[in-house]
Design an enzyme around this catalytic site. Structure first.
Site, mmCIF file in Angstrom:
data_model
loop_
_atom_site.group_PDB
_atom_site.id
_atom_site.type_symbol
_atom_site.label_atom_id
_atom_site.label_comp_id
_atom_site.label_asym_id
_atom_site.label_seq_id
_atom_site.Cartn_x
_atom_site.Cartn_y
_atom_site.Cartn_z
ATOM 1 N N ARG A 157 53.062 51.796 22.469
ATOM 2 C CA ARG A 157 52.070 50.842 22.954
ATOM 3 C C ARG A 157 51.543 51.176 24.344
ATOM 4 O O ARG A 157 50.650 50.501 24.839
ATOM 5 C CB ARG A 157 52.651 49.418 22.970
ATOM 6 C CG ARG A 157 52.620 48.712 21.625
ATOM 7 C CD ARG A 157 52.889 47.222 21.778
ATOM 8 N NE ARG A 157 51.875 46.576 22.590
ATOM 9 C CZ ARG A 157 52.020 45.384 23.176
ATOM 10 N NH1 ARG A 157 53.159 44.734 23.052
ATOM 11 N NH2 ARG A 157 51.049 44.858 23.883
ATOM 12 N N LYS A 158 52.094 52.203 24.951
ATOM 13 C CA LYS A 158 51.721 52.515 26.319
ATOM 14 C C LYS A 158 50.484 53.419 26.368
ATOM 15 O O LYS A 158 49.988 53.892 25.343
ATOM 16 C CB LYS A 158 52.897 53.155 27.042
ATOM 17 C CG LYS A 158 54.143 52.269 27.078
ATOM 18 C CD LYS A 158 53.860 50.891 27.645
ATOM 19 C CE LYS A 158 55.114 50.070 27.905
ATOM 20 N NZ LYS A 158 55.745 49.552 26.689
ATOM 21 N N VAL A 159 49.996 53.679 27.586
ATOM 22 C CA VAL A 159 48.735 54.408 27.775
ATOM 23 C C VAL A 159 48.813 55.801 27.183
ATOM 24 O O VAL A 159 47.900 56.270 26.499
ATOM 25 C CB VAL A 159 48.364 54.451 29.268
ATOM 26 C CG1 VAL A 159 47.104 55.285 29.485
ATOM 27 C CG2 VAL A 159 48.161 53.035 29.805
#
Length: 378
Positions: free
Chosen positions: A180-182
Protein backbone atom coordinates in the site's frame (compact mmCIF):
# COMPACT_ATOMS: atom_id res chain seq x y z
CA UNK A 1 -15.84 -3.34 -11.82
CA UNK A 2 -13.96 -3.62 -8.53
CA UNK A 3 -11.83 -0.68 -7.41
CA UNK A 4 -9.15 -1.74 -4.94
CA UNK A 5 -7.87 0.56 -2.25
CA UNK A 6 -4.45 0.36 -3.90
CA UNK A 7 -2.79 -1.09 -6.98
CA UNK A 8 1.02 -1.42 -7.08
CA UNK A 9 2.66 -0.16 -10.26
CA UNK A 10 4.84 -2.82 -11.94
CA UNK A 11 6.10 -3.13 -15.51
CA UNK A 12 8.82 -4.83 -17.55
CA UNK A 13 11.61 -3.17 -15.55
CA UNK A 14 10.77 -5.10 -12.38
CA UNK A 15 10.70 -8.33 -14.41
CA UNK A 16 14.02 -7.49 -16.08
CA UNK A 17 15.83 -6.78 -12.82
CA UNK A 18 14.26 -9.78 -11.12
CA UNK A 19 15.56 -11.97 -13.94
CA UNK A 20 19.02 -10.46 -13.55
CA UNK A 21 18.92 -11.23 -9.84
CA UNK A 22 17.73 -14.81 -10.33
CA UNK A 23 20.18 -15.43 -13.16
CA UNK A 24 23.03 -14.29 -10.91
CA UNK A 25 22.12 -17.01 -8.38
CA UNK A 26 22.75 -14.46 -5.60
CA UNK A 27 19.37 -13.82 -4.02
CA UNK A 28 20.18 -12.89 -0.43
CA UNK A 29 21.44 -9.46 0.65
CA UNK A 30 24.00 -8.40 -1.94
CA UNK A 31 24.64 -6.02 -4.82
CA UNK A 32 21.00 -5.22 -5.58
CA UNK A 33 20.42 -4.39 -1.91
CA UNK A 34 23.43 -2.08 -1.94
CA UNK A 35 22.13 -0.39 -5.10
CA UNK A 36 18.66 0.03 -3.61
CA UNK A 37 20.10 1.49 -0.41
CA UNK A 38 22.26 3.89 -2.40
CA UNK A 39 19.32 5.13 -4.48
CA UNK A 40 17.18 5.58 -1.39
CA UNK A 41 19.97 7.35 0.47
CA UNK A 42 20.51 9.81 -2.39
CA UNK A 43 16.80 10.51 -2.85
CA UNK A 44 16.25 11.17 0.85
CA UNK A 45 19.46 13.15 1.36
CA UNK A 46 20.82 11.00 4.19
CA UNK A 47 24.29 9.62 4.85
CA UNK A 48 23.18 6.08 5.72
CA UNK A 49 20.34 3.80 4.61
CA UNK A 50 19.85 0.16 5.58
CA UNK A 51 17.22 -2.05 3.94
CA UNK A 52 15.44 -4.42 6.30
CA UNK A 53 12.51 -6.80 6.47
CA UNK A 54 9.79 -4.28 7.40
CA UNK A 55 9.16 -0.86 8.88
CA UNK A 56 8.31 -2.68 12.11
CA UNK A 57 11.83 -4.12 12.12
CA UNK A 58 13.21 -0.66 11.36
CA UNK A 59 11.36 0.85 14.32
CA UNK A 60 12.48 -1.97 16.61
CA UNK A 61 16.12 -1.47 15.63
CA UNK A 62 15.72 2.28 16.15
CA UNK A 63 14.70 1.73 19.77
CA UNK A 64 17.59 -0.67 20.38
CA UNK A 65 20.13 1.56 18.63
CA UNK A 66 19.00 4.53 20.74
CA UNK A 67 19.44 2.36 23.83
CA UNK A 68 15.89 2.87 25.04
CA UNK A 69 15.60 0.90 28.27
CA UNK A 70 12.88 -0.40 30.61
CA UNK A 71 11.41 2.47 32.66
CA UNK A 72 12.22 4.94 29.87
CA UNK A 73 9.24 6.70 28.32
CA UNK A 74 8.70 7.23 24.60
CA UNK A 75 6.00 9.53 23.27
CA UNK A 76 3.83 8.17 20.45
CA UNK A 77 0.79 9.70 18.71
CA UNK A 78 -2.45 7.99 19.72
CA UNK A 79 -3.63 7.74 16.09
CA UNK A 80 -1.23 5.60 14.07
CA UNK A 81 -0.54 2.04 12.98
CA UNK A 82 0.02 -0.15 16.02
CA UNK A 83 3.73 -0.81 15.44
CA UNK A 84 4.58 2.84 16.12
CA UNK A 85 3.83 1.90 19.73
CA UNK A 86 4.80 -1.79 19.62
CA UNK A 87 8.45 -0.90 18.96
CA UNK A 88 8.60 0.79 22.36
CA UNK A 89 7.10 -2.25 24.06
CA UNK A 90 9.62 -4.54 22.36
CA UNK A 91 12.42 -3.01 24.45
CA UNK A 92 10.42 -2.91 27.68
CA UNK A 93 9.93 0.86 27.74
CA UNK A 94 6.69 2.71 28.44
CA UNK A 95 4.51 4.15 25.69
CA UNK A 96 3.11 7.60 26.46
CA UNK A 97 0.35 8.50 24.02
CA UNK A 98 -0.49 12.06 23.00
CA UNK A 99 -3.36 13.32 20.89
CA UNK A 100 -3.23 14.47 17.30
CA UNK A 101 -4.24 17.56 15.38
CA UNK A 102 -7.66 16.78 13.89
CA UNK A 103 -6.95 18.60 10.63
CA UNK A 104 -3.64 16.82 9.87
CA UNK A 105 -3.98 13.50 11.80
CA UNK A 106 -0.37 14.10 12.93
CA UNK A 107 1.02 14.52 16.44
CA UNK A 108 0.07 17.78 18.16
CA UNK A 109 3.31 19.56 19.18
CA UNK A 110 1.63 21.27 22.14
CA UNK A 111 0.29 17.96 23.46
CA UNK A 112 3.70 16.44 22.87
CA UNK A 113 5.50 18.98 25.03
CA UNK A 114 2.90 18.68 27.78
CA UNK A 115 3.51 14.91 27.99
CA UNK A 116 7.28 15.14 28.60
CA UNK A 117 8.56 13.93 31.98
CA UNK A 118 12.05 13.32 33.39
CA UNK A 119 11.73 9.73 32.13
CA UNK A 120 11.03 10.72 28.51
CA UNK A 121 13.87 9.67 26.21
CA UNK A 122 12.45 9.76 22.69
CA UNK A 123 9.56 10.75 20.43
CA UNK A 124 8.12 8.66 17.62
CA UNK A 125 6.90 11.18 15.04
CA UNK A 126 4.56 9.66 12.45
CA UNK A 127 4.16 11.28 9.02
CA UNK A 128 0.72 9.77 8.78
CA UNK A 129 -0.78 8.93 5.39
CA UNK A 130 2.27 10.59 3.80
CA UNK A 131 1.78 14.09 5.26
CA UNK A 132 4.90 15.49 6.93
CA UNK A 133 4.47 16.30 10.61
CA UNK A 134 5.40 19.78 11.87
CA UNK A 135 9.08 18.97 12.22
CA UNK A 136 10.39 22.44 13.03
CA UNK A 137 8.24 22.68 16.17
CA UNK A 138 8.91 19.06 17.09
CA UNK A 139 12.68 19.32 16.67
CA UNK A 140 12.76 22.50 18.77
CA UNK A 141 10.95 20.66 21.57
CA UNK A 142 13.26 17.64 21.22
CA UNK A 143 16.35 19.85 21.43
CA UNK A 144 14.95 21.72 24.44
CA UNK A 145 14.49 18.48 26.40
CA UNK A 146 17.39 16.51 24.85
CA UNK A 147 15.13 13.87 23.31
CA UNK A 148 15.81 11.53 20.39
CA UNK A 149 13.43 11.73 17.44
CA UNK A 150 12.42 8.68 15.42
CA UNK A 151 10.54 9.53 12.23
CA UNK A 152 8.00 6.83 11.45
CA UNK A 153 7.94 7.57 7.74
CA UNK A 154 6.24 4.30 6.78
CA UNK A 155 3.82 6.20 4.55
CA UNK A 156 6.18 8.97 3.54
CA UNK A 157 8.72 7.80 0.96
CA UNK A 158 9.43 10.92 -1.10
CA UNK A 159 7.69 13.34 1.29
CA UNK A 160 9.39 16.67 2.00
CA UNK A 161 9.18 19.02 4.94
CA UNK A 162 10.21 22.60 4.16
CA UNK A 163 11.99 21.29 1.08
CA UNK A 164 13.94 18.58 2.93
CA UNK A 165 13.08 14.87 2.63
CA UNK A 166 11.69 13.32 5.77
CA UNK A 167 13.67 10.52 7.36
CA UNK A 168 16.80 12.60 7.80
CA UNK A 169 15.41 15.40 9.97
CA UNK A 170 15.24 13.43 13.21
CA UNK A 171 17.83 11.00 14.54
CA UNK A 172 16.48 7.92 12.71
CA UNK A 173 13.96 7.48 9.89
CA UNK A 174 11.92 4.31 9.31
CA UNK A 175 10.17 3.54 5.99
CA UNK A 176 7.85 0.81 4.69
CA UNK A 177 7.63 -0.91 1.32
CA UNK A 178 4.34 -2.72 1.97
CA UNK A 179 2.11 -2.96 -1.14
CA UNK A 180 0.00 0.00 0.00
CA UNK A 181 3.00 2.29 0.20
CA UNK A 182 4.36 4.71 -2.42
CA UNK A 183 6.92 2.19 -3.62
CA UNK A 184 6.72 -1.50 -2.79
CA UNK A 185 8.95 -4.53 -2.65
CA UNK A 186 6.12 -6.77 -1.40
CA UNK A 187 7.27 -6.36 2.18
CA UNK A 188 10.33 -4.56 3.47
CA UNK A 189 11.58 -1.41 5.13
CA UNK A 190 14.47 1.02 5.39
CA UNK A 191 16.33 2.67 8.28
CA UNK A 192 17.94 6.05 7.59
CA UNK A 193 20.21 8.25 9.69
CA UNK A 194 22.91 10.88 9.48
CA UNK A 195 24.55 9.72 12.71
CA UNK A 196 27.55 7.42 12.13
CA UNK A 197 27.33 5.83 15.61
CA UNK A 198 23.65 4.98 15.15
CA UNK A 199 24.40 3.71 11.63
CA UNK A 200 27.04 1.33 12.96
CA UNK A 201 24.67 0.02 15.62
CA UNK A 202 21.91 -0.59 13.08
CA UNK A 203 24.32 -2.33 10.73
CA UNK A 204 25.32 -4.68 13.55
CA UNK A 205 21.77 -5.24 14.81
CA UNK A 206 20.47 -6.12 11.34
CA UNK A 207 23.00 -8.92 10.86
CA UNK A 208 22.80 -11.11 13.99
CA UNK A 209 25.06 -8.75 15.96
CA UNK A 210 28.07 -9.54 13.76
CA UNK A 211 31.13 -7.32 13.68
CA UNK A 212 34.41 -7.68 11.83
CA UNK A 213 37.32 -9.52 13.39
CA UNK A 214 40.33 -7.24 12.84
CA UNK A 215 42.76 -10.09 13.40
CA UNK A 216 41.55 -12.25 10.50
CA UNK A 217 41.52 -11.49 6.77
CA UNK A 218 37.83 -11.44 5.78
CA UNK A 219 38.65 -13.11 2.46
CA UNK A 220 39.84 -16.27 4.18
CA UNK A 221 37.49 -19.28 3.91
CA UNK A 222 37.54 -19.81 7.67
CA UNK A 223 36.51 -16.22 8.49
CA UNK A 224 33.38 -16.15 10.69
CA UNK A 225 33.35 -12.67 12.21
CA UNK A 226 32.79 -11.62 15.82
CA UNK A 227 29.52 -11.79 17.74
CA UNK A 228 29.88 -9.54 20.75
CA UNK A 229 26.37 -8.06 20.45
CA UNK A 230 22.87 -9.48 20.56
CA UNK A 231 21.43 -8.85 17.11
CA UNK A 232 18.68 -10.03 14.79
CA UNK A 233 18.31 -11.50 11.34
CA UNK A 234 16.62 -8.57 9.66
CA UNK A 235 18.47 -8.59 6.35
CA UNK A 236 16.86 -7.76 3.02
CA UNK A 237 16.91 -10.07 0.02
CA UNK A 238 18.28 -9.13 -3.39
CA UNK A 239 15.03 -10.43 -4.91
CA UNK A 240 13.14 -7.67 -3.08
CA UNK A 241 15.90 -5.16 -3.74
CA UNK A 242 15.74 -5.77 -7.50
CA UNK A 243 12.09 -4.71 -7.38
CA UNK A 244 13.06 -1.76 -5.18
CA UNK A 245 15.63 -0.52 -7.70
CA UNK A 246 12.98 -0.56 -10.43
CA UNK A 247 10.48 1.19 -8.14
CA UNK A 248 12.95 3.95 -7.24
CA UNK A 249 13.41 4.74 -10.93
CA UNK A 250 9.73 5.66 -11.17
CA UNK A 251 9.31 7.28 -7.73
CA UNK A 252 8.81 10.81 -9.04
CA UNK A 253 6.14 9.65 -11.47
CA UNK A 254 4.39 7.60 -8.77
CA UNK A 255 4.31 10.66 -6.52
CA UNK A 256 3.04 12.86 -9.34
CA UNK A 257 0.26 10.40 -10.15
CA UNK A 258 -0.82 10.24 -6.51
CA UNK A 259 -0.84 14.02 -6.29
CA UNK A 260 -2.99 14.23 -9.43
CA UNK A 261 -5.47 11.72 -7.95
CA UNK A 262 -5.58 13.69 -4.70
CA UNK A 263 -6.26 16.95 -6.52
CA UNK A 264 -9.06 15.29 -8.50
CA UNK A 265 -10.64 14.03 -5.27
CA UNK A 266 -10.28 17.53 -3.79
CA UNK A 267 -12.22 18.91 -6.74
CA UNK A 268 -14.91 16.24 -6.75
CA UNK A 269 -15.46 16.47 -2.99
CA UNK A 270 -15.29 20.25 -2.70
CA UNK A 271 -19.08 20.54 -2.63
CA UNK A 272 -19.60 17.71 -0.11
CA UNK A 273 -19.96 19.66 3.12
CA UNK A 274 -20.41 16.53 5.26
CA UNK A 275 -16.85 15.31 4.63
CA UNK A 276 -13.46 16.86 5.33
CA UNK A 277 -10.69 16.40 2.80
CA UNK A 278 -6.94 16.12 3.56
CA UNK A 279 -5.23 19.34 4.60
CA UNK A 280 -1.61 20.28 3.92
CA UNK A 281 -0.14 23.02 6.15
CA UNK A 282 2.62 25.23 4.82
CA UNK A 283 6.05 23.55 4.81
CA UNK A 284 4.43 20.09 5.06
CA UNK A 285 4.65 18.00 1.91
CA UNK A 286 2.34 15.05 1.20
CA UNK A 287 2.95 11.82 -0.71
CA UNK A 288 -0.77 10.90 -0.56
CA UNK A 289 0.04 7.32 0.35
CA UNK A 290 -3.55 7.42 1.55
CA UNK A 291 -6.41 9.80 0.84
CA UNK A 292 -8.40 9.98 4.08
CA UNK A 293 -11.67 11.85 4.53
CA UNK A 294 -13.62 12.34 7.76
CA UNK A 295 -17.37 12.41 8.35
CA UNK A 296 -18.54 15.65 9.96
CA UNK A 297 -22.23 14.85 10.46
CA UNK A 298 -23.23 11.64 12.23
CA UNK A 299 -21.24 9.04 14.11
CA UNK A 300 -19.47 5.75 13.55
CA UNK A 301 -22.66 3.94 12.48
CA UNK A 302 -23.20 6.39 9.66
CA UNK A 303 -19.53 6.17 8.69
CA UNK A 304 -19.85 2.39 8.53
CA UNK A 305 -22.93 2.67 6.31
CA UNK A 306 -20.93 4.82 3.88
CA UNK A 307 -18.18 2.20 3.76
CA UNK A 308 -20.75 -0.56 3.24
CA UNK A 309 -22.28 1.41 0.37
CA UNK A 310 -18.85 1.57 -1.26
CA UNK A 311 -18.26 -2.14 -0.66
CA UNK A 312 -21.61 -3.05 -2.24
CA UNK A 313 -20.39 -1.41 -5.45
CA UNK A 314 -17.03 -3.22 -5.35
CA UNK A 315 -15.03 -0.32 -3.91
CA UNK A 316 -12.55 -1.06 -1.17
CA UNK A 317 -12.12 1.33 1.75
CA UNK A 318 -11.03 1.17 5.35
CA UNK A 319 -10.81 3.42 8.42
CA UNK A 320 -7.77 5.69 8.46
CA UNK A 321 -5.88 3.72 11.11
CA UNK A 322 -6.00 2.76 14.81
CA UNK A 323 -6.69 4.83 17.88
CA UNK A 324 -3.95 2.73 19.46
CA UNK A 325 -4.79 3.61 23.07
CA UNK A 326 -8.16 1.84 22.65
CA UNK A 327 -6.65 -1.46 21.50
CA UNK A 328 -6.83 -4.24 24.08
CA UNK A 329 -3.12 -4.57 24.81
CA UNK A 330 -2.60 -0.87 25.58
CA UNK A 331 -5.96 -0.27 27.19
CA UNK A 332 -5.46 -3.21 29.56
CA UNK A 333 -1.77 -2.67 30.33
CA UNK A 334 -1.97 1.05 31.01
CA UNK A 335 -5.60 1.32 32.14
CA UNK A 336 -6.28 3.96 29.53
CA UNK A 337 -9.79 5.37 29.39
CA UNK A 338 -11.28 4.89 25.94
CA UNK A 339 -12.38 8.54 25.96
CA UNK A 340 -8.81 9.74 26.33
CA UNK A 341 -7.20 11.38 23.28
CA UNK A 342 -10.54 12.42 21.76
CA UNK A 343 -9.20 13.51 18.39
CA UNK A 344 -7.51 10.15 17.88
CA UNK A 345 -10.71 8.32 18.83
CA UNK A 346 -12.85 10.50 16.60
CA UNK A 347 -10.44 10.05 13.71
CA UNK A 348 -10.60 6.26 13.95
CA UNK A 349 -14.41 6.27 14.18
CA UNK A 350 -15.16 8.78 11.44
CA UNK A 351 -12.35 8.39 8.88
CA UNK A 352 -12.56 6.64 5.52
CA UNK A 353 -9.56 5.83 3.34
CA UNK A 354 -10.59 6.10 -0.29
CA UNK A 355 -8.89 4.21 -3.13
CA UNK A 356 -5.88 6.05 -4.50
CA UNK A 357 -3.09 4.73 -6.70
CA UNK A 358 -1.12 5.60 -9.84
CA UNK A 359 -3.19 4.86 -12.90
CA UNK A 360 -6.54 5.37 -11.18
CA UNK A 361 -8.85 6.91 -13.75
CA UNK A 362 -11.05 9.97 -13.45
CA UNK A 363 -14.04 7.70 -14.05
CA UNK A 364 -13.02 5.50 -11.11
CA UNK A 365 -12.74 8.51 -8.84
CA UNK A 366 -16.04 9.89 -10.09
CA UNK A 367 -17.68 6.56 -9.27
CA UNK A 368 -16.30 6.58 -5.74
CA UNK A 369 -17.53 10.12 -5.11
CA UNK A 370 -20.95 9.50 -6.69
CA UNK A 371 -21.54 6.52 -4.37
CA UNK A 372 -20.47 8.58 -1.35
CA UNK A 373 -22.81 11.40 -2.33
CA UNK A 374 -25.71 9.01 -2.87
CA UNK A 375 -25.12 7.32 0.47
CA UNK A 376 -24.88 10.65 2.27
CA UNK A 377 -28.21 11.73 0.82
CA UNK A 378 -30.13 8.72 2.22
Amino acid sequence: MKINITSPSFDEQELLLLKQCLDSKWVTQGEFTQQFESLFKQRHDVQYAFATTSCTAALHMAMVALEIKPDDEVIVPAFTWVTSAHCVEYVGAKVVFVDIEPDTFNIDPAALEAAITPKTKAIVVVHLFGLAAKMQEIMEIAKKYNLAVVEDAACATGTNYDGKPVGGIGDIGCFSFHPRKVITTGEGGMVTTNNPKLAERIKILRNHGATANPNIDTSKPYYMGNFDHLGFNLRFSDIQAAIGVAQMAKLDKLLADRLACARQYDLLLSSVSELTIPQMPSQCGHSYQSYVVCLLVGGIDRRNLLMEALATEGIQSRPGTHAVHRLGYYKNKYGINSTSYPYASKSEDLSITLPIFPGMTDLDQQKVVNILKAALST
